[in-house]
Design an enzyme around this catalytic site. Structure first.
Site, short mmCIF file in Angstrom:
data_model
loop_
_atom_site.label_atom_id
_atom_site.label_comp_id
_atom_site.label_asym_id
_atom_site.label_seq_id
_atom_site.Cartn_x
_atom_site.Cartn_y
_atom_site.Cartn_z
N SER A 5 0.83 -1.19 0.00
CA SER A 5 0.00 0.00 0.00
C SER A 5 0.87 1.26 0.00
O SER A 5 2.10 1.19 -0.04
CB SER A 5 -0.92 -0.01 1.21
OG SER A 5 -1.83 1.06 1.17
N HIS A 6 0.21 2.41 0.04
CA HIS A 6 0.91 3.70 0.06
C HIS A 6 0.44 4.47 1.28
O HIS A 6 -0.76 4.52 1.56
CB HIS A 6 0.60 4.49 -1.22
CG HIS A 6 1.50 5.66 -1.44
ND1 HIS A 6 1.44 6.81 -0.68
CD2 HIS A 6 2.51 5.86 -2.34
CE1 HIS A 6 2.35 7.66 -1.10
NE2 HIS A 6 3.02 7.11 -2.10
#
Length: 396
Positions: free
Chosen positions: A226-227
């Site tokens: 994810s970010h």
């Protein structure tokens, strides 16, 4: 057209990854690189593993196109031979243990005292000053000291990167530093003393999380695929059991994803999801919605729909799938490189000149070029044989 660095000679007292990566790129661009190796086994990266037909995979990757000259530089005779080679060189690179080059009389100040046009590159883990100056520095250690490990991995556990990031970063800065120094020397005649540390390289590459932490006071979370500040940005399941990574960079992309791919246009205007700030706040719900939608399509169909909607995506390929990647084969990125055990396939370097191609010379055997290079210094066969018998050189 000639390669950009044809006519330049680089002498490199190197081992492991960082310096060999820098000099391999110089060799690919046409420089003559004399790799100085120990007489007792050479660069220890030769023996990291034996996976490439008995050769070390790191060594094969990092040392094509170089000439292996094996000297005992701790002996007076071997050190004199190295000095003679440096006298003929344009660039000298070293990544010995902290302080070792200076103890051998190979500091930049000593080497450039009579040859100000020489470019000297000193590579280290932490630099030539400061409290960490004399600490040993391996890639994982520097990844840890540099905070990279703290942001890599899953929320449950940190992880190092799967490639030697600190080494590669330092190698690339040494490579670009040499190029800049040679450009300046072409204008002014003056060489350079360049320092590159692995920690400095990692700290530079930590730019986004570094500024985020400095201005929020918060540790950026580990997010797996994810970010930390963008959603949705993760791997999502397809109907065939594979995963596709989807990255939404702005609110327009969210509208296209939910409208054109997932068939949920009401989510485009829902205040809980309409902005990236809202989506990050509600990340778990966003990920669940996207995953429920992507599971309706096999990976090929999902990627096709994402492409048609102008949404960035990628397959989670294995290394074998990278080797077989159609983009690499269609663009003809593979070349045959000679090694002591026969030809192997290797990747063209990323910098592609329209009018010439990287040289990608052979991977050298340990000490393969010692005799020929010493002959260039005026050493006769009997003298070279004597040096070999005394263990000053290794001729393969």
């Amino acid at each position: 057209m000639a390669l950009p660095l044809e006519g330049f000679t680089v002498v490199s007292l190197e081992q492991a990854v960082a310096a060999p990566l820098a000099t391999r790129h110089l060799a690919d661009l046409g420089a003559r690189v004399l790799k100085i190796e120990r007489v007792d086994g050479g660069d220890f990266a030769r023996a990291y593993d034996s996976s490439v037909r008995g050769m070390g995979s790191h060594f094969v990757w990092l040392n094509r196109g170089k000439e292996s000259v094996s000297l005992d530089v701790k002996s007076a005779e071997g050190l004199a031979l190295l000095r003679a080679l440096i006298e003929r060189a344009d660039v000298f690179v070293q990544n010995l243990a902290p302080g070792a080059a200076a103890r051998l009389g190979l500091s930049a100040a000593q080497l450039r005292a009579g040859r100000p046009e020489l470019v000297v590159v000193d590579m280290s883990g932490y630099g030539s000053s400061g409290p960490y100056r004399d600490r040993k520095a391996y890639d994982l250690l520097v990844q840890s000291e540099g905070g990279l490990v703290s942001i890599t991995g899953t929320p449950e556990a940190p992880a190092k990167t799967g490639i030697p990031t600190a080494d590669i970063g330092a190698g690339m800065y040494a490579y670009s530093g040499v190029l800049a120094a040679l450009v300046r020397r072409g204008r002014t005649g003056e060489g350079a003393h360049i320092e590159v540390s692995m920690l400095d390289a990692v700290a530079e590459w930590m730019g986004h999380p570094l500024y985020l932490a400095a201005h929020t006071g918060e540790q950026p979370p580990r997010a797996g695929l994810s970010h930390p500040v963008i959603a949705p940005y993760d791997a999502y399941p397809a109907a065939d059991g594979t995963e596709v990574l989807i990255g939404i960079q702005n609110d327009r992309g969210w509208v296209r994803l939910v409208t054109d791919v997932l068939g949920r246009p009401e989510l485009a205007v829902d205040p809980e999801f309409a902005t990236n700030v809202a989506r990050v706040r509600n990340r778990a719900q966003v990920d669940a919605i996207v995953a429920a939608g992507t599971k309706a399509f096999p990976a090929d169909e999902l990627v096709r729909r994402l492409d048609e909607a102008g949404i960035a995506s990628a397959r989670l390929n294995t290394v074998r799938q990278l080797i077989e990647h159609p983009q690499l084969s269609e663009r003809d990125r593979w070349r045959s490189v000679e090694t002591p055990v026969g030809p192997i396939q290797a990747m063209l370097p990323p910098t592609t000149f329209a009018d010439t191609e990287a040289s990608m010379g052979p991977v050298p055997a340990h000490g393969q070029h010692t005799a020929a290079v010493l002959a260039e210094l005026g050493c006769g066969e009997a003298e070279i044989a004597g040096l070999s018998e005394r263990g000053v050189v290794f001729t393969g």
